[in-house]
Scaffold this motif. Structure first.
Motif, PDB file in Angstrom:
ATOM      1  N   GLY A 178       1.542  -2.619   3.849  1.00 39.72           N
ATOM      2  CA  GLY A 178       1.104  -2.493   2.465  1.00 39.72           C
ATOM      3  C   GLY A 178      -0.400  -2.606   2.332  1.00 39.72           C
ATOM      4  N   ILE A 179      -1.122  -2.532   3.475  1.00 45.28           N
ATOM      5  CA  ILE A 179      -2.590  -2.602   3.498  1.00 45.28           C
ATOM      6  C   ILE A 179      -3.107  -1.295   4.080  1.00 45.28           C
ATOM      7  N   GLN A 180      -4.044  -0.689   3.424  1.00 43.15           N
ATOM      8  CA  GLN A 180      -4.586   0.591   3.888  1.00 43.15           C
ATOM      9  C   GLN A 180      -6.029   0.743   3.436  1.00 43.15           C
ATOM     10  N   VAL A 181      -6.770   1.593   4.138  1.00 45.35           N
ATOM     11  CA  VAL A 181      -8.131   1.950   3.746  1.00 45.35           C
ATOM     12  C   VAL A 181      -8.180   3.463   3.620  1.00 45.35           C
ATOM     13  N   ILE A 182      -8.798   3.927   2.550  1.00 45.43           N
ATOM     14  CA  ILE A 182      -8.758   5.352   2.214  1.00 45.43           C
ATOM     15  C   ILE A 182     -10.165   5.834   1.890  1.00 45.43           C
ATOM     16  N   ASP A 183     -10.490   7.013   2.388  1.00 42.67           N
ATOM     17  CA  ASP A 183     -11.719   7.685   1.980  1.00 42.67           C
ATOM     18  C   ASP A 183     -11.486   8.381   0.647  1.00 42.67           C
ATOM     19  N   PRO A 184     -12.415   8.281  -0.273  1.00 42.53           N
ATOM     20  CA  PRO A 184     -12.193   8.822  -1.619  1.00 42.53           C
ATOM     21  C   PRO A 184     -12.001  10.335  -1.653  1.00 42.53           C
ATOM     22  N   GLN A 185     -12.455  11.029  -0.624  1.00 44.61           N
ATOM     23  CA  GLN A 185     -12.350  12.493  -0.643  1.00 44.61           C
ATOM     24  C   GLN A 185     -10.900  12.975  -0.754  1.00 44.61           C
ATOM     25  N   ILE A 186      -9.968  12.201  -0.234  1.00 42.23           N
ATOM     26  CA  ILE A 186      -8.595  12.714  -0.248  1.00 42.23           C
ATOM     27  C   ILE A 186      -7.912  12.527  -1.600  1.00 42.23           C
ATOM     28  N   ILE A 187      -8.579  11.848  -2.530  1.00 40.94           N
ATOM     29  CA  ILE A 187      -7.993  11.704  -3.873  1.00 40.94           C
ATOM     30  C   ILE A 187      -7.789  13.068  -4.504  1.00 40.94           C
ATOM     31  N   SER A 188      -8.639  14.021  -4.135  1.00 46.29           N
ATOM     32  CA  SER A 188      -8.504  15.372  -4.697  1.00 46.29           C
ATOM     33  C   SER A 188      -7.189  16.034  -4.292  1.00 46.29           C
ATOM     34  N   MET A 189      -6.514  15.506  -3.270  1.00 46.42           N
ATOM     35  CA  MET A 189      -5.243  16.068  -2.837  1.00 46.42           C
ATOM     36  C   MET A 189      -4.062  15.518  -3.635  1.00 46.42           C
ATOM     37  N   ILE A 190      -4.329  14.541  -4.508  1.00 44.34           N
ATOM     38  CA  ILE A 190      -3.274  13.952  -5.336  1.00 44.34           C
ATOM     39  C   ILE A 190      -3.146  14.762  -6.619  1.00 44.34           C
ATOM     40  N   PRO A 191      -1.949  15.149  -7.032  1.00 46.52           N
ATOM     41  CA  PRO A 191      -1.777  15.885  -8.293  1.00 46.52           C
ATOM     42  C   PRO A 191      -2.463  15.165  -9.450  1.00 46.52           C
ATOM     43  N   GLU A 192      -2.985  15.937 -10.403  1.00 49.75           N
ATOM     44  CA  GLU A 192      -3.816  15.377 -11.461  1.00 49.75           C
ATOM     45  C   GLU A 192      -3.043  14.560 -12.485  1.00 49.75           C
ATOM     46  N   THR A 193      -1.738  14.800 -12.617  1.00 48.90           N
ATOM     47  CA  THR A 193      -0.954  14.069 -13.608  1.00 48.90           C
ATOM     48  C   THR A 193       0.363  13.598 -13.007  1.00 48.90           C
ATOM     49  N   GLY A 194       0.930  12.588 -13.651  1.00 48.63           N
ATOM     50  CA  GLY A 194       2.263  12.127 -13.288  1.00 48.63           C
ATOM     51  C   GLY A 194       2.299  11.220 -12.076  1.00 48.63           C
ATOM     52  N   PRO A 195       3.459  10.602 -11.835  1.00 50.23           N
ATOM     53  CA  PRO A 195       3.626   9.724 -10.673  1.00 50.23           C
ATOM     54  C   PRO A 195       3.540  10.526  -9.367  1.00 50.23           C
ATOM     55  N   TYR A 196       3.016   9.860  -8.343  1.00 48.79           N
ATOM     56  CA  TYR A 196       2.924  10.512  -7.040  1.00 48.79           C
ATOM     57  C   TYR A 196       2.842   9.423  -5.977  1.00 48.79           C
ATOM     58  N   SER A 197       3.627   9.562  -4.912  1.00 50.94           N
ATOM     59  CA  SER A 197       3.656   8.574  -3.850  1.00 50.94           C
ATOM     60  C   SER A 197       2.590   8.875  -2.805  1.00 50.94           C
ATOM     61  N   SER A 198       1.906   7.830  -2.373  1.00 43.69           N
ATOM     62  CA  SER A 198       0.919   8.027  -1.306  1.00 43.69           C
ATOM     63  C   SER A 198       1.603   8.416  -0.006  1.00 43.69           C
ATOM     64  N   ILE A 199       2.870   8.062   0.175  1.00 47.82           N
ATOM     65  CA  ILE A 199       3.590   8.477   1.381  1.00 47.82           C
ATOM     66  C   ILE A 199       3.715   9.993   1.427  1.00 47.82           C
ATOM     67  N   ASP A 200       3.945  10.616   0.285  1.00 51.31           N
ATOM     68  CA  ASP A 200       3.986  12.089   0.244  1.00 51.31           C
ATOM     69  C   ASP A 200       2.629  12.662   0.621  1.00 51.31           C
ATOM     70  N   LEU A 201       1.556  12.009   0.168  1.00 51.11           N
ATOM     71  CA  LEU A 201       0.220  12.455   0.542  1.00 51.11           C
ATOM     72  C   LEU A 201       0.030  12.360   2.046  1.00 51.11           C
ATOM     73  N   TYR A 202       0.463  11.267   2.651  1.00 53.79           N
ATOM     74  CA  TYR A 202       0.264  11.077   4.077  1.00 53.79           C
ATOM     75  C   TYR A 202       1.126  12.037   4.883  1.00 53.79           C
ATOM     76  N   ARG A 203       2.311  12.299   4.410  1.00 53.85           N
ATOM     77  CA  ARG A 203       3.140  13.300   5.103  1.00 53.85           C
ATOM     78  C   ARG A 203       2.449  14.659   5.099  1.00 53.85           C
ATOM     79  N   ASN A 204       1.809  14.974   3.986  1.00 46.54           N
ATOM     80  CA  ASN A 204       1.075  16.241   3.899  1.00 46.54           C
ATOM     81  C   ASN A 204      -0.102  16.235   4.871  1.00 46.54           C
ATOM     82  N   LEU A 205      -0.805  15.100   4.960  1.00 46.67           N
ATOM     83  CA  LEU A 205      -1.927  15.009   5.896  1.00 46.67           C
ATOM     84  C   LEU A 205      -1.451  15.141   7.341  1.00 46.67           C
TER      85      LEU A 205
END
Length: 567
Positions: A178-205
Motif C-alpha cells: 500500500g506504499i508507492q512512489v509515482i512520477d506526476p507525468q503518468i497522471i495524464s494516463m488516468i481518465p479525467e472523470t470518474g473512479p479509476y483504480s491505480s492497478i488498472d493504470l499499472y496493468r496498462n503500464l
C-alpha cells in the motif's frame, strides 16, 4: 520515460483515507478507520508523523466516508508542514483520487500511502530508492502470504497482479504494502472523470510500457488494519513491548510469547505475554466506540481507585480505551475456589477470613472518593437493576431458557418488587464489586487479589458477602457460611457502625437476588453462549436457592416459592 531527477526534491505524500472500511463494520459505521487508535494514537496520525519524520514537505488526505470527522481531526492539529484534506463527493478509487489531488502534489515524484496500515517502513528510503532509477512508478512489496498477489521478474519489475494462477515466468508472489512512489507525468494516463483504480493504470503500464519497478523489503513490520482481529493484533504487537520496557526497565529479550488464557463467563479475552521469566496479562475488552463509559474505562478507573485505597487489585500499567486493551500485573492462575478445594479446612478458613477482611475494607474505603461516572452500567445497585438483571433474568434465562416454563418475564413482578425493596432496605451501602465470587479472587503467594471489578458501583456490602458465601464454584457448606457471616459482622462493625439484626435482614434478601442472578447467568451462558461447563453449577445453585428461600418470612413470595418447588 523519465531519464533523470532534479535536485533538490521536495517530497510530498498522498494518504488514501476515503474508504468505507467495510471489513471493520459495525465499528466503521460511526468512526472512519484512519481514526482508529494504536497505542493511543490515531492510525492517521502515526502515518502523518512518519511521513514528516522522513522529510515530507506536504501531505494531502482524501476523504469521503465520515469525512467531517477526519477533516475536524486534521484541523485541530498543528503540524510543521502543510497537511490538508480533499473531500471526494464520490469515491474515486486510488487512481481517481491521485488525479483529484494532482494540483497539490506538483511536479515532483510523490508518495502514496494507504491510510489503514501500520508499518515501520522508512518512507525516505523508499523515496530515495525511487529517485535512484528512471522508472515512473515504484511499488513497495514484501512477502505476506495472506495478500501475496503481485508477480515480479528477476530484474525487479512488477509483471502482473493476479488472483488465481500466476504467470509462468513469475518469481514467488509478493504482497503490495500500500506504499508507492509515482512520477506526476503518468497522471495524464488516468481518465479525467470518474473512479479509476491505480492497478488498472499499472496493468496498462506493464503491458505497454514504461516499466513498474518493485522495491522488495525483507520482513518489514507491516499490518493491514482491515479486520477487527488484525486491528487488535497490531495494537498488541506495538504496545506490549513498550509496556514490558516500562515495567521491567528493559525491552523484552526476544519476541513475546502470547498464550490465550482459559475464559470464564465474560466475553473478554485474556492473554499472558511472556519474555523468559517476565510476564504481563492483557485483558482485551474489544473495540469500544463509547470509550468514556466503556467496560474497559470502568475497569481502569475503578481498578486504579481501589489500588489507591490499598485494596489488593492488579497493577494496571497501560490502556488503550478505543481498542479496549488493558495491560496489568500477572497474578498467576490459581483462583480461590481451586485453592480452597486443595487446602485443609483450617487453611481454607484462614484465607477466607482474609478475603472477608478485604471485602469489609473495600466496601468502606472504596466508597471514599468513588465517582459515579466511572461506572459503565448503573451508578448504584437499585430497584430497576434488581428487577431487570436479576429477577427477570432468572425467569427468561433459567425458568424459560433451561426449564422451558415459557413464563412472561413479568409474571412475578409484584413479588419481585417486594423482594427488590427489601434487598435495598437496611443495606450497608459502600463500594460494591457485584461479582465477588471465588473465580474473581486470585491467590498468589498465600495472598488474595481481587479481579474483574469493572461492574463496580455503590450498593449494599451484604450483596458481595452473599456472592462469596453462596458461590457454587467454591461450595461452602451452610454451617461455614453462617460462621463466615458472623466473622464478617465482627470485622465490619470494627470499621463502621452496624446494626446486626438489620444487617442480617438485608443479607437474607440480597442472598436471594444474588441466587436468582446466578441461575440466570448459568442458564444464559450454557444455553445461549454455548458454554456447557456452567451446567455443572446449576444443581448446587438450585439447592442453595431452595434452602435460602425458606428464610423469607410471610406469604409475599408464594409464586416464587411455587416455581422453586418445581426445580
Amino acid at each position: 520515460m523519465i531519464v533523470g531527477r532534479k535536485a533538490p526534491i521536495r517530497m510530498k505524500a498522498f494518504i488514501l483515507a476515503a474508504g468505507y472500511g467495510t471489513r471493520l463494520k459495525p465499528y466503521t459505521d460511526s468512526i472512519p478507520k484512519p481514526l482508529f487508535t494504536v497505542c493511543g494514537k490515531a492510525i492517521l496520525d502515526r502515518t502523518i508523523d512518519q511521513l514528516i519524520y522522513s522529510g515530507c514537505q506536504g501531505i494531502i488526505i482524501n476523504t469521503h466516508h465520515l469525512h467531517e470527522q477526519i477533516e475536524h481531526h486534521i484541523q485541530k492539529k498543528r503540524y510543521p508542514v502543510p497537511v490538508v484534506t480533499r473531500h471526494e463527493k464520490e469515491i474515486l478509487d486510488t487512481g481517481g483520487g491521485i488525479r483529484n489531488v494532482a494540483d497539490f502534489l506538483g511536479s515532483e515524484p510523490f508518495l502514496v500511502v494507504n491510510g489503514d496500515i501500520v508499518t515501520d517502513v522508512d518512507y525516505n528510503e523508499v523515496y530515495q530508492y525511487h529517485l535512484s532509477h528512471s522508472h515512473p512508478v515504484t511499488l513497495v512489496l514484501h512477502d505476506y502470504p495472506e495478500f501475496n498477489c503481485v508477480a515480479t521478474d528477476s530484474k525487479g519489475f512488477v509483471k502482473g497482479f493476479y488472483l488465481g494462477k500466476k504467470p509462468d515466468n513469475a518469481l514467488p508472489d509478493l504482497a503490495f504494502t500500500g506504499i508507492q512512489v509515482i512520477d506526476p507525468q503518468i497522471i495524464s494516463m488516468i481518465p479525467e472523470t470518474g473512479p479509476y483504480s491505480s492497478i488498472d493504470l499499472y496493468r496498462n503500464l506493464i503491458e505497454n510500457g514504461p516499466h513498474v519497478k518493485a522495491l522488495v523489503l525483507e520482513k518489514p513490520y507491516w499490518i493491514d488494519m482491515g479486520t477487527p482481529k488484525k486491528y487488535l493484533e497490531a495494537c498488541r504487537e506495538l504496545t506490549a513491548p513498550r509496556v514490558f520496557e516500562y515495567v521491567y526497565k528493559r525491552p523484552p529479550d526476544s519476541a513475546l510469547a502470547v498464550s490465550k488464557l482459559a475464559g470464564d463467563g465474560s466475553d473478554r479475552t485474556y492473554y499472558r505475554l511472556q519474555s523468559k521469566n517476565q510476564s504481563l496479562i492483557l485483558s482485551d475488552h474489544g473495540i469500544t466506540l463509547n470509550a468514556p463509559r466503556s467496560e474497559a474505562a470502568s475497569f481502569v478507573a475503578i481498578g486504579r481507585h481501589l489500588r489507591d485505597k490499598m485494596i489488593p487489585v492488579p497493577i494496571i500499567y497501560d490502556v488503550d480505551l478505543f481498542s479496549g486493551q488493558v495491560y496489568m500485573e500477572d497474578l498467576g492462575d490459581v483462583h480461590l475456589d481451586h485453592w480452597a478445594r486443595q487446602s485443609s479446612v483450617q487453611s481454607k478458613v484462614t484465607l477466607y477470613r482474609s478475603v472477608l477482611g478485604t471485602l469489609a475494607r473495600m466496601s468502606v474505603d472504596g466508597a471514599k472518593g468513588f465517582q459515579s461516572h466511572w461506572t459503565c452500567q448503573t451508578s448504584h445497585y437499585d430497584h430497576d437493576l434488581i428487577m431487570e438483571r436479576e429477577c427477570h433474568y432468572f425467569i427468561s434465562a433459567f425458568a424459560n431458557g433451561v426449564l422451558g416454563m415459557n413464563l412472561p418475564v413479568t409474571v412475578l413482578d409484584d413479588e419481585f418488587s417486594v423482594l427488590a425493596d427489601r434487598a435495598l432496605s437496611n443495606g450497608c451501602t459502600g463500594f460494591m464489586h457485584r461479582d465477588f465470587q471465588s473465580r474473581n479472587i486470585m491467590v498468589k503467594d498465600q495472598s488474595c487479589h481481587i479481579i474483574d471489578f469493572q461492574g463496580g458501583r455503590m450498593g449494599p456490602v451484604q450483596y458481595d458477602l452473599a456472592s462469596l458465601l453462596i458461590d457454587p464454584y467454591a461450595g461452602i457448606d451452610p454451617v461455614m457460611q453462617d460462621e463466615f457471616l458472623s466473622f464478617f459482622l465482627e470485622v465490619y462493625s470494627g470499621i463502621t457502625p452496624v446494626h446486626r439484626a438489620d444487617f442480617i435482614e438485608n443479607y437474607i434478601h440480597v442472598r436471594i437476588t444474588r441466587n436468582l442472578q446466578m441461575l440466570g447467568a448459568f442458564g444464559y451462558l450454557s444455553r445461549v453462549k454455548g458454554k456447557k461447563q456452567f451446567e455443572a453449577f446449576i444443581p448446587p445453585a438450585v439447592i442453595s436457592l431452595k434452602r435460602n428461600i425458606t428464610h423469607l418470612e410471610g406469604c409475599s413470595f408464594k409464586g416464587l416459592k411455587k416455581i422453586i418447588e418445581k426445580l
